[in-house]
Write an enzyme that holds these catalytic residues in place. Structure first.
Site, PDB file in Angstrom:
ATOM      1  N   HIS A   1       0.861  -1.098  -0.157  1.00 53.47           N
ATOM      2  CA  HIS A   1      -0.026   0.140   0.010  1.00 53.47           C
ATOM      3  C   HIS A   1       0.878   1.272   0.157  1.00 53.47           C
ATOM      4  O   HIS A   1       1.808   1.253   0.674  1.00 53.47           O
ATOM      5  CB  HIS A   1      -1.035   0.106   1.302  1.00 53.47           C
ATOM      6  CG  HIS A   1      -2.341   0.843   0.970  1.00 53.47           C
ATOM      7  ND1 HIS A   1      -2.280   2.217   1.297  1.00 53.47           N
ATOM      8  CD2 HIS A   1      -3.285   0.644   0.530  1.00 53.47           C
ATOM      9  CE1 HIS A   1      -3.146   2.687   0.850  1.00 53.47           C
ATOM     10  NE2 HIS A   1      -4.307   1.705   0.473  1.00 53.47           N
TER      11      HIS A   1
ATOM     12  N   ASP B   1      -7.962  -5.542   0.093  1.00 54.65           N
ATOM     13  CA  ASP B   1      -8.487  -6.486  -1.371  1.00 54.65           C
ATOM     14  C   ASP B   1      -7.990  -7.956  -0.941  1.00 54.65           C
ATOM     15  O   ASP B   1      -8.673  -8.711  -1.464  1.00 54.65           O
ATOM     16  CB  ASP B   1      -7.794  -5.979  -2.578  1.00 54.65           C
ATOM     17  CG  ASP B   1      -8.609  -4.544  -2.979  1.00 54.65           C
ATOM     18  OD1 ASP B   1      -9.705  -4.579  -2.678  1.00 54.65           O
ATOM     19  OD2 ASP B   1      -7.668  -3.777  -3.319  1.00 54.65           O
TER      20      ASP B   1
HETATM   21  N1  CMC Z   1       3.945  -7.691  -4.353  1.00 55.68           N
HETATM   22  C1  CMC Z   1       5.276  -7.701  -4.401  1.00 55.68           C
HETATM   23  N2  CMC Z   1       6.400  -6.716  -4.082  1.00 55.68           N
HETATM   24  C2  CMC Z   1       5.332  -5.507  -3.865  1.00 55.68           C
HETATM   25  C3  CMC Z   1       4.079  -5.390  -3.953  1.00 55.68           C
HETATM   26  C4  CMC Z   1       3.427  -6.654  -4.092  1.00 55.68           C
HETATM   27  N3  CMC Z   1       1.971  -6.509  -3.993  1.00 55.68           N
HETATM   28  N4  CMC Z   1       3.706  -4.248  -3.660  1.00 55.68           N
HETATM   29  C5  CMC Z   1       4.673  -3.629  -3.371  1.00 55.68           C
HETATM   30  N5  CMC Z   1       5.978  -4.427  -3.745  1.00 55.68           N
HETATM   31  C6  CMC Z   1       7.324  -3.995  -3.638  1.00 55.68           C
HETATM   32  C7  CMC Z   1       7.666  -3.271  -4.966  1.00 55.68           C
HETATM   33  O1  CMC Z   1       7.936  -4.209  -5.758  1.00 55.68           O
HETATM   34  C8  CMC Z   1       8.617  -2.382  -4.647  1.00 55.68           C
HETATM   35  O2  CMC Z   1      10.048  -3.047  -4.474  1.00 55.68           O
HETATM   36  P1  CMC Z   1      11.238  -2.417  -4.842  1.00 55.68           P
HETATM   37  O3  CMC Z   1      11.488  -1.350  -3.914  1.00 55.68           O
HETATM   38  O4  CMC Z   1      12.287  -3.510  -4.645  1.00 55.68           O
HETATM   39  O5  CMC Z   1      11.227  -2.008  -6.398  1.00 55.68           O
HETATM   40  C9  CMC Z   1       8.171  -1.902  -3.375  1.00 55.68           C
HETATM   41  O6  CMC Z   1       7.398  -2.994  -2.636  1.00 55.68           O
HETATM   42  C10 CMC Z   1       7.576  -0.790  -3.279  1.00 55.68           C
HETATM   43  O7  CMC Z   1       6.388  -0.687  -4.263  1.00 55.68           O
HETATM   44  P2  CMC Z   1       5.702   0.230  -5.068  1.00 55.68           P
HETATM   45  O8  CMC Z   1       4.853  -0.389  -6.186  1.00 55.68           O
HETATM   46  O9  CMC Z   1       6.728   1.260  -5.429  1.00 55.68           O
HETATM   47  O10 CMC Z   1       4.668   0.913  -4.038  1.00 55.68           O
HETATM   48  P3  CMC Z   1       3.610   1.981  -4.531  1.00 55.68           P
HETATM   49  O11 CMC Z   1       3.389   2.812  -3.469  1.00 55.68           O
HETATM   50  O12 CMC Z   1       3.828   2.677  -5.968  1.00 55.68           O
HETATM   51  O13 CMC Z   1       2.381   1.074  -4.938  1.00 55.68           O
HETATM   52  C11 CMC Z   1       0.701  -0.591  -4.709  1.00 55.68           C
HETATM   53  C12 CMC Z   1       1.411   0.362  -3.899  1.00 55.68           C
HETATM   54  C13 CMC Z   1      -0.637  -1.100  -3.825  1.00 55.68           C
HETATM   55  C14 CMC Z   1       0.189  -0.190  -6.094  1.00 55.68           C
HETATM   56  C15 CMC Z   1       1.462  -1.965  -4.558  1.00 55.68           C
HETATM   57  O14 CMC Z   1       1.794  -2.351  -3.461  1.00 55.68           O
HETATM   58  C16 CMC Z   1       0.995  -3.102  -5.530  1.00 55.68           C
HETATM   59  O15 CMC Z   1       1.107  -3.019  -6.766  1.00 55.68           O
HETATM   60  N6  CMC Z   1       0.395  -3.885  -4.779  1.00 55.68           N
HETATM   61  C17 CMC Z   1      -0.490  -4.936  -5.625  1.00 55.68           C
HETATM   62  C18 CMC Z   1      -1.891  -4.396  -6.186  1.00 55.68           C
HETATM   63  C19 CMC Z   1      -2.761  -4.050  -5.005  1.00 55.68           C
HETATM   64  O16 CMC Z   1      -3.102  -5.149  -4.136  1.00 55.68           O
HETATM   65  N7  CMC Z   1      -3.419  -3.097  -4.989  1.00 55.68           N
HETATM   66  C20 CMC Z   1      -4.419  -2.856  -4.076  1.00 55.68           C
HETATM   67  C21 CMC Z   1      -4.066  -1.570  -3.263  1.00 55.68           C
HETATM   68  S1  CMC Z   1      -5.084  -1.289  -1.804  1.00 55.68           S
HETATM   69  C22 CMC Z   1      -6.784  -0.994  -2.270  1.00 55.68           C
HETATM   70  C23 CMC Z   1      -6.940  -0.027  -3.000  1.00 55.68           C
HETATM   71  O17 CMC Z   1      -6.656   0.933  -2.926  1.00 55.68           O
HETATM   72  O18 CMC Z   1      -7.627  -0.257  -4.158  1.00 55.68           O
END
Ligand code: CMC
Length: 389
Positions: free
Chosen positions: A275, A326
């Site tokens: 998140h 989720d």
């Molecule tokens: N699985 C594996 N690695 C992850 C995940 C995940 N679900 N989420 C974050 N990471 C890692 C990511 O690869 C990155 O690692 P590194 O720094 O080594 O590259 C680090 O954590 C930071 O992640 P980010 O994608 O830069 O974080 P963000 O704040 O841009 O994205 C997020 C947040 C929710 C989009 C992301 O965690 C994600 O893609 N999660 C999976 C999709 C998901 O479950 N979305 C629902 C969000 S909550 C409900 C809503 O708001 O709708």
């Protein structure tokens, strides 16, 4: 080199881009507060735990639209309004029962919500006197849209909405063709409460951006639905179920730990984890986790909860990443018999209350939302005629 005298923005030397607007505070709001470090969520003054234990979805709608809880007369009046507004215009119903049965439910929902604008007698006028009744009308109609399309695509007769009962009760009735039991209604109601509002997430930001152009509330909701649909936002709940069903193919003894590690080794994201704001367990997830455990046992799908816990522990130990809202909601919806591709529609059914609350807040203190971008392309290229390129 040109510098904007008003903002001091320098197109050449802009110092820093917050990719994904990370950490940018764009608005003040009374709708919700999130402390991502300790996992705290507040809707208009009330902790999500207090609301989960005591409120109904209709009380939460009132809260998000008025910044206070209703008294009993106000609540009864809102419930009556929501019931009165459940029926869909015939043209919308005709669309829902004649479109492609294979269509994506979120795309159908988005189209149907945009069609509602045509049947608003005020023609979507941007008038603060109208916003509340428009918000009520859209909130009341979304469950009817979802249930009508789902029944049509499965070759079942579309059911008219009830003229009584809660949003949760009526939705389950319209979807399944039979009145839900108290427990099913309570489960759905709690899911609606937990998904109603969540700070400046992508869809709410979208809703406010559209509002800020003084476009109408239907356009705002339609745009927000488009943003919610993506798998990085609300679409994640459907994606979580897809993952769990992938595991199911390997049989009840599937190894969710190895499965998760393999995905991580392949640099795949595990849906339902991570998140932007929470750096700990999502407080909504705790309620959903409890429900997922109880429901998966009740329905004889204990393996779903076991796999979920294996994935959760693996994500914690391998990446120190916690589940978001989720993750467990997928198992909850599955256990109460809802098709995975409807999960994000149910999220919409709830979040419409937050979007419309933000719409009213934005409209009351509006300024066009218009950020800047750093131009990194070329300049003053010589023109080359098409046959010489
Ligand atoms: N699985 C594996 N690695 C992850 C995940 C995940 N679900 N989420 C974050 N990471 C890692 C990511 O690869 C990155 O690692 P590194 O720094 O080594 O590259 C680090 O954590 C930071 O992640 P980010 O994608 O830069 O974080 P963000 O704040 O841009 O994205 C997020 C947040 C929710 C989009 C992301 O965690 C994600 O893609 N999660 C999976 C999709 C998901 O479950 N979305 C629902 C969000 S909550 C409900 C809503 O708001 O709708």
């Amino acid at each position: 080199m040109s510098t904007d005298l008003h903002t001091g923005f320098d197109e050449q030397q802009y110092p820093h881009i917050n990719k994904g607007l990370d950490g940018i505070v764009a608005f003040s709001t009374t709708k919700s507060f999130i402390d991502g470090a300790i996992g705290e969520l507040i809707y208009a003054g009330y902790s999500i735990d207090t609301l989960a234990e005591n409120a109904t979805f209709e009380e939460v709608c009132f809260l998000l639209w008025n910044d206070r809880l209703p008294n009993s007369e106000e609540l009864a009046a809102l419930q009556a309004e929501l019931i009165k507004e459940r029926n869909l215009p015939e043209v919308v119903l005709n669309y829902l029962t004649s479109t492609d049965k294979e269509a994506e439910p979120m795309a159908v929902l988005q189209s149907a919500v945009s069609m509602l604008a045509d049947f608003d007698p005020t023609k979507g006028k941007f008038d603060s006197e109208l916003f509340m009744s428009q918000a009520i009308s859209i909130t009341a109609k979304i469950p009817s849209i979802i249930a009508s399309f789902d029944r049509y695509r499965h070759g079942k007769e579309v059911i008219a909405p009830l003229d009584s009962g809660s949003t949760a009760f009526n939705f389950l009735y319209m979807l399944n063709g039979e009145e839900p039991g108290t427990q099913a209604e309570k489960t759905m109601d709690l899911c609606l409460i937990l998904h109603a509002e969540h700070g400046m997430n992508a869809s709410t930001f979208t809703a406010r951006t559209v509002c800020a152009t003084m476009s109408d509330i239907y356009s705002s909701a339609t745009a927000a639905i488009g943003a919610l649909k993506g798998p990085l936002h609300g679409g994640a709940n459907t994606a979580v179920m897809k993952t769990l069903l992938e595991l199911e193919k390997e049989g009840k003894d599937a190894d969710a730990v190895a499965f998760t590690k393999k995905k991580l080794a392949n640099k795949e994201k595990i849906m339902g984890f991570g998140h932007r704001v929470y750096k700990t367990f999502d407080p909504r997830g705790r309620h959903l986790q409890k429900m997922a455990k109880a429901l998966s046992e009740e329905t004889g799908h204990e393996e779903l909860y076991r796999w979920s816990m294996d994935m959760l522990n693996t994500m914690k130990s391998e990446k120190n990443i916690d589940p978001n809202v989720d993750f467990f909601s997928a198992t909850v919806y599955y256990s109460i018999g809802i098709q995975p591709d409807l999960y994000t529609c149910i999220f919409t059914m709830s979040r419409i209350s937050g979007w419309t609350g933000h719409f009213m807040e934005q409209a009351a203190n509006n300024r066009l939302i218009r950020p800047r971008a750093l131009y990194v392309g070329e300049k003053n290229l010589p023109w080359v005629s098409v046959d010489e390129r």
